[in-house]
Design a protein around this motif. Sequence first.
Motif, PDB file in Angstrom:
ATOM      1  N   TRP A   1       0.823  -1.221   0.000  1.00 12.71           N
ATOM      2  CA  TRP A   1       0.000   0.000   0.000  1.00 12.71           C
ATOM      3  C   TRP A   1       0.852   1.265   0.000  1.00 12.71           C
ATOM      4  CZ3 TRP A   1      -0.934  -4.228   3.176  1.00 12.71           C
ATOM      5  CH2 TRP A   1      -0.105  -4.313   4.308  1.00 12.71           C
ATOM      6  N   GLN A   2       2.158   1.123   0.176  1.00 16.28           N
ATOM      7  CA  GLN A   2       3.059   2.279   0.192  1.00 16.28           C
ATOM      8  C   GLN A   2       3.164   2.875  -1.216  1.00 16.28           C
ATOM      9  OE1 GLN A   2       5.428   3.620   2.806  1.00 16.28           O
ATOM     10  NE2 GLN A   2       5.424   5.258   1.280  1.00 16.28           N
ATOM     11  N   VAL A   3       2.985   4.201  -1.315  1.00 17.50           N
ATOM     12  CA  VAL A   3       3.171   4.883  -2.595  1.00 17.50           C
ATOM     13  C   VAL A   3       4.139   6.040  -2.407  1.00 17.50           C
ATOM     14  CG1 VAL A   3       0.890   4.257  -3.464  1.00 17.50           C
ATOM     15  CG2 VAL A   3       1.180   6.412  -2.238  1.00 17.50           C
ATOM     16  N   SER A   4       4.676   6.516  -3.518  1.00 17.60           N
ATOM     17  CA  SER A   4       5.559   7.687  -3.541  1.00 17.60           C
ATOM     18  C   SER A   4       4.822   8.821  -4.240  1.00 17.60           C
ATOM     19  CB  SER A   4       6.857   7.365  -4.286  1.00 17.60           C
ATOM     20  OG  SER A   4       7.611   8.541  -4.551  1.00 17.60           O
ATOM     21  N   LEU A   5       4.674   9.952  -3.551  1.00 10.01           N
ATOM     22  CA  LEU A   5       4.063  11.136  -4.142  1.00 10.01           C
ATOM     23  C   LEU A   5       5.177  11.998  -4.716  1.00 10.01           C
ATOM     24  CD1 LEU A   5       1.490  12.091  -1.351  1.00 10.01           C
ATOM     25  CD2 LEU A   5       1.368  10.286  -3.073  1.00 10.01           C
ATOM     26  N   GLN A   6       5.103  12.247  -6.009  1.00  6.07           N
ATOM     27  CA  GLN A   6       6.195  12.940  -6.681  1.00  6.07           C
ATOM     28  C   GLN A   6       5.701  14.216  -7.346  1.00  6.07           C
ATOM     29  OE1 GLN A   6       9.068  10.688  -8.761  1.00  6.07           O
ATOM     30  NE2 GLN A   6       9.053   9.012  -7.272  1.00  6.07           N
ATOM     31  N   LEU A   7       6.508  15.253  -7.187  1.00  2.00           N
ATOM     32  CA  LEU A   7       6.189  16.591  -7.683  1.00  2.00           C
ATOM     33  C   LEU A   7       6.974  16.868  -8.960  1.00  2.00           C
ATOM     34  CD1 LEU A   7       4.759  19.341  -7.033  1.00  2.00           C
ATOM     35  CD2 LEU A   7       6.850  19.979  -5.841  1.00  2.00           C
ATOM     36  N   GLN A   8       6.320  17.535  -9.896  1.00  2.00           N
ATOM     37  CA  GLN A   8       6.980  17.845 -11.157  1.00  2.00           C
ATOM     38  C   GLN A   8       8.092  18.868 -10.941  1.00  2.00           C
ATOM     39  OE1 GLN A   8       4.360  19.190 -14.247  1.00  2.00           O
ATOM     40  NE2 GLN A   8       5.878  18.868 -15.860  1.00  2.00           N
ATOM     41  N   VAL A   9       9.265  18.540 -11.487  1.00  2.00           N
ATOM     42  CA  VAL A   9      10.421  19.421 -11.444  1.00  2.00           C
ATOM     43  C   VAL A   9      10.991  19.477 -12.853  1.00  2.00           C
ATOM     44  CG1 VAL A   9      12.639  19.924 -10.373  1.00  2.00           C
ATOM     45  CG2 VAL A   9      10.896  18.701  -9.083  1.00  2.00           C
ATOM     46  N   GLY A  10      10.753  20.570 -13.542  1.00  2.00           N
ATOM     47  CA  GLY A  10      11.179  20.635 -14.927  1.00  2.00           C
ATOM     48  C   GLY A  10      10.414  19.632 -15.762  1.00  2.00           C
ATOM     49  N   SER A  11      11.132  18.778 -16.460  1.00  2.00           N
ATOM     50  CA  SER A  11      10.486  17.766 -17.299  1.00  2.00           C
ATOM     51  C   SER A  11      10.325  16.433 -16.579  1.00  2.00           C
ATOM     52  CB  SER A  11      11.310  17.546 -18.577  1.00  2.00           C
ATOM     53  OG  SER A  11      12.622  17.107 -18.250  1.00  2.00           O
ATOM     54  N   GLY A  12      10.771  16.358 -15.325  1.00  2.00           N
ATOM     55  CA  GLY A  12      10.681  15.104 -14.578  1.00  2.00           C
ATOM     56  C   GLY A  12       9.893  15.264 -13.290  1.00  2.00           C
ATOM     57  N   PHE A  13       9.950  14.208 -12.465  1.00  2.00           N
ATOM     58  CA  PHE A  13       9.249  14.205 -11.180  1.00  2.00           C
ATOM     59  C   PHE A  13      10.215  13.736 -10.097  1.00  2.00           C
ATOM     60  CE2 PHE A  13       5.852  14.261 -14.192  1.00  2.00           C
ATOM     61  CZ  PHE A  13       4.793  14.883 -13.555  1.00  2.00           C
ATOM     62  N   ALA A  14      10.032  14.258  -8.884  1.00  2.00           N
ATOM     63  CA  ALA A  14      10.911  13.908  -7.771  1.00  2.00           C
ATOM     64  C   ALA A  14      10.077  13.585  -6.537  1.00  2.00           C
ATOM     65  CB  ALA A  14      11.866  15.060  -7.465  1.00  2.00           C
ATOM     66  N   HIS A  15      10.544  12.590  -5.774  1.00  2.00           N
ATOM     67  CA  HIS A  15       9.840  12.170  -4.558  1.00  2.00           C
ATOM     68  C   HIS A  15       9.803  13.294  -3.530  1.00  2.00           C
ATOM     69  CE1 HIS A  15       8.610   9.620  -1.155  1.00  2.00           C
ATOM     70  NE2 HIS A  15       9.534  10.268  -0.475  1.00  2.00           N
ATOM     71  N   VAL A  16       8.605  13.523  -2.951  1.00  2.00           N
ATOM     72  CA  VAL A  16       8.436  14.546  -1.924  1.00  2.00           C
ATOM     73  C   VAL A  16       7.841  13.942  -0.656  1.00  2.00           C
ATOM     74  CG1 VAL A  16       7.218  16.678  -1.312  1.00  2.00           C
ATOM     75  CG2 VAL A  16       8.207  16.431  -3.588  1.00  2.00           C
ATOM     76  N   CYS A  17       6.819  13.113  -0.805  1.00  2.00           N
ATOM     77  CA  CYS A  17       6.114  12.545   0.342  1.00  2.00           C
ATOM     78  C   CYS A  17       5.729  11.099   0.064  1.00  2.00           C
ATOM     79  CB  CYS A  17       4.839  13.336   0.644  1.00  2.00           C
ATOM     80  SG  CYS A  17       5.082  14.855   1.585  1.00  2.00           S
ATOM     81  N   GLY A  18       5.353  10.417   1.135  1.00  2.00           N
ATOM     82  CA  GLY A  18       4.771   9.098   1.000  1.00  2.00           C
ATOM     83  C   GLY A  18       3.256   9.183   1.076  1.00  2.00           C
ATOM     84  N   GLY A  19       2.611   8.052   0.910  1.00  2.00           N
ATOM     85  CA  GLY A  19       1.158   7.972   1.000  1.00  2.00           C
ATOM     86  C   GLY A  19       0.743   6.523   1.144  1.00  2.00           C
ATOM     87  N   THR A  20      -0.541   6.304   1.411  1.00  2.00           N
ATOM     88  CA  THR A  20      -1.063   4.960   1.617  1.00  2.00           C
ATOM     89  C   THR A  20      -2.252   4.721   0.703  1.00  2.00           C
ATOM     90  OG1 THR A  20      -0.429   5.073   3.945  1.00  2.00           O
ATOM     91  CG2 THR A  20      -1.953   3.326   3.317  1.00  2.00           C
ATOM     92  N   LEU A  21      -2.192   3.679  -0.085  1.00  2.00           N
ATOM     93  CA  LEU A  21      -3.304   3.300  -0.952  1.00  2.00           C
ATOM     94  C   LEU A  21      -4.409   2.703  -0.096  1.00  2.00           C
ATOM     95  CD1 LEU A  21      -3.598   3.411  -4.080  1.00  2.00           C
ATOM     96  CD2 LEU A  21      -3.068   0.955  -4.084  1.00  2.00           C
ATOM     97  N   ILE A  22      -5.628   3.294  -0.152  1.00  3.36           N
ATOM     98  CA  ILE A  22      -6.757   2.748   0.608  1.00  3.36           C
ATOM     99  C   ILE A  22      -7.839   2.181  -0.312  1.00  3.36           C
ATOM    100  CG2 ILE A  22      -6.364   4.147   2.663  1.00  3.36           C
ATOM    101  CD1 ILE A  22      -8.518   6.076   1.662  1.00  3.36           C
ATOM    102  N   SER A  23      -7.738   2.455  -1.589  1.00  5.92           N
ATOM    103  CA  SER A  23      -8.532   1.790  -2.614  1.00  5.92           C
ATOM    104  C   SER A  23      -7.740   1.942  -3.897  1.00  5.92           C
ATOM    105  CB  SER A  23      -9.936   2.420  -2.748  1.00  5.92           C
ATOM    106  OG  SER A  23      -9.893   3.589  -3.538  1.00  5.92           O
ATOM    107  N   ASN A  24      -8.244   1.383  -4.989  1.00  3.04           N
ATOM    108  CA  ASN A  24      -7.428   1.471  -6.202  1.00  3.04           C
ATOM    109  C   ASN A  24      -7.454   2.858  -6.834  1.00  3.04           C
ATOM    110  OD1 ASN A  24     -10.034   1.375  -7.145  1.00  3.04           O
ATOM    111  ND2 ASN A  24      -9.683  -0.273  -8.624  1.00  3.04           N
ATOM    112  N   GLN A  25      -8.260   3.780  -6.273  1.00  2.00           N
ATOM    113  CA  GLN A  25      -8.270   5.137  -6.822  1.00  2.00           C
ATOM    114  C   GLN A  25      -8.117   6.236  -5.768  1.00  2.00           C
ATOM    115  OE1 GLN A  25     -11.990   6.181  -8.703  1.00  2.00           O
ATOM    116  NE2 GLN A  25     -13.234   5.239  -7.104  1.00  2.00           N
ATOM    117  N   TRP A  26      -7.876   5.847  -4.496  1.00  3.34           N
ATOM    118  CA  TRP A  26      -7.726   6.843  -3.438  1.00  3.34           C
ATOM    119  C   TRP A  26      -6.465   6.583  -2.625  1.00  3.34           C
ATOM    120  CZ3 TRP A  26     -10.343  11.264  -2.748  1.00  3.34           C
ATOM    121  CH2 TRP A  26     -11.593  11.410  -3.369  1.00  3.34           C
TER     122      TRP A  26
END
Length: 469
Positions: free
Chosen positions: A240-265
Amino acid sequence: MEPPPRYANSPYVSYPSVPHQPGVHGTYYQPYTIQPGPPAPHYVIERPPSNKLPFLSCFSSRRTTAFIFIVAIVVLIGLGLIAAYKLNAFNGLSSSSIPRESCFPNKTRCNGIAECARGGDEMGCARFQWDNSLLQIMSRTQENLWLPVCANGVNSNFAAYVCQRYGFLGAPITQSVKMPDNPSNIGLVNNGASISIQGSVDRATCPDQQYLSLKCSDCGNRKMSRIIGGTEASQGKWPWQVSLQLQVGSGFAHVCGGTLISNQWVLCASHCFTDNPSPSQWRVYAGAINLNDLRTYSSVKIIVRNENYNTGTDDYDIALMKLRNPFTYSAAIQPACLPMTGQSFNPGLKCWISGFGKTVVSSDDTSPALMEAEVSIISTQVCNAADVYDGAITPRMMCAGDLKGGTDSCQGDSGGPLVCQSDNAGPWFIAGVTSWGTGCGQAKKPGVYCRVTEFTTWIYSQMELERDS
C-alpha cells in the motif's frame, strides 16, 4: 524516513524555495525538499532619495487624494480576491481542497435532506463497526442513532451500491453476523431507492437476528523499506506504500509518501501540499521498492486537504488524493484497511512504518530504497510530558517510536503509513499518517502521526462527495 520541512534540527524550505515557517513546537518532519538550482543574479540600483512621488507631481492635491483612494480600493479588492481564492471561496476547477460549505444553522445529518451547499451533511452516513465490519447506517429520523442492516432485508446489489458510493470499485465481501447487544432486533431493510445510502433503507425488525457484515475490499493483506534505524523492505511487503512525486522541470521527484486505501484513493498528509496544491503537478507511483525502478504511476485528479488543517500546529494533518487512473491490484499493489468504528491502537502495540525518507539525518538525499521499521505506540499522556512534546499532542495525533531514540520517520516520509495488525494473522490497518516530529530518531522525540481513527467519517464523506468527479 522523513517528511516535508519539519524533520531535522533546523527548518527546511519546501520546494520551490518558498519559506515555510515551522509550527510553534519547533522543528518538524517535512516533505522532502527538492534542492533548488542556483539563484538568478540580483542587481540593486541605488537612486537618490526623494520625498515625493514624481508621477504625482502633475496632479493637484485634490486629484492626488482621489487617485490614492482609487488605488487603495483596487488593491483591497485584489487582496480580497486572492484571499477568497486561497480559502476556496470559488469552487473552480483549480481548487484542490473541499471548500468550506455553507449550511443551514440547525442542519441535521443524514436525514435525507441536503442542508449544505455541496450536500456534505448527507455524506458519510454509513460506518463499519469493529471488529466484524458490521454495517451501520444513521437513522433518517434520529441523528446519531446508528442501526444495523438486516442480512436478509437487502437485495443483492445493496452491498455493491454502498461500496461504490465510497469509491470502492471491486467486489464487496459480505456475511451474516450476530449482534448480541440488540435484543429488540431493530434494524434496516432495503426499500429499493438509491438517492443516498440512508435513503435506500427503512427501519424494521430482523427476526432472524442476522445482520450484514460488509467489507468493501480485500484490504490489508500481503499477496506474495530505509527509515531511521530501519532495514530495506522486500517486494510486496508493504504493497500500500506509494511515492508522491512533484513535477520538477520535465521530470518528477519524490516529496512525500502515501497509503493506498482503494485502487483510486490515497491517504496522505495535508502539509505535503502547502506550497504545491495543484493536482496537475503530482504523480503517484505504486508497487515500487526502489525509486530508481518506477514502473506504475497515475496522475492526480483531485487533492482534498482537511479544511481544519492548522499550519502552525499541524493539527488535522490529513489529506486525500483521487487518481485519474485507478491502479490494478497485484502482488506489489494492494490497499491497507481503514480502521473501523470503535477500533483502537493502544499504547505498547507494535506497529510498522515505511517510506523513502532519509536514513541519515545529515544527508541531503532521501533513500532510493523503501525502508521499514518496527515502532511502539506511545500514549498521549507520555508524549505530552514536559520533557517530550510538552502538551503539543492533540486528540487528532498519536505518537509512535522509541523514547530512547534511534528508530523514527524522517524527512521524505511525510504522509506515509503507520500500520498495525489487530493480531498476528489479521489484516493491516492504517493507524497513522506520518506528520511531524523534532529531529529524526532523537531521544524523547518520537514520531507524531495523524490519528486516522479520528477521521474515518471525514474520509468516507470526501470519497462519497467526489465519487462522480
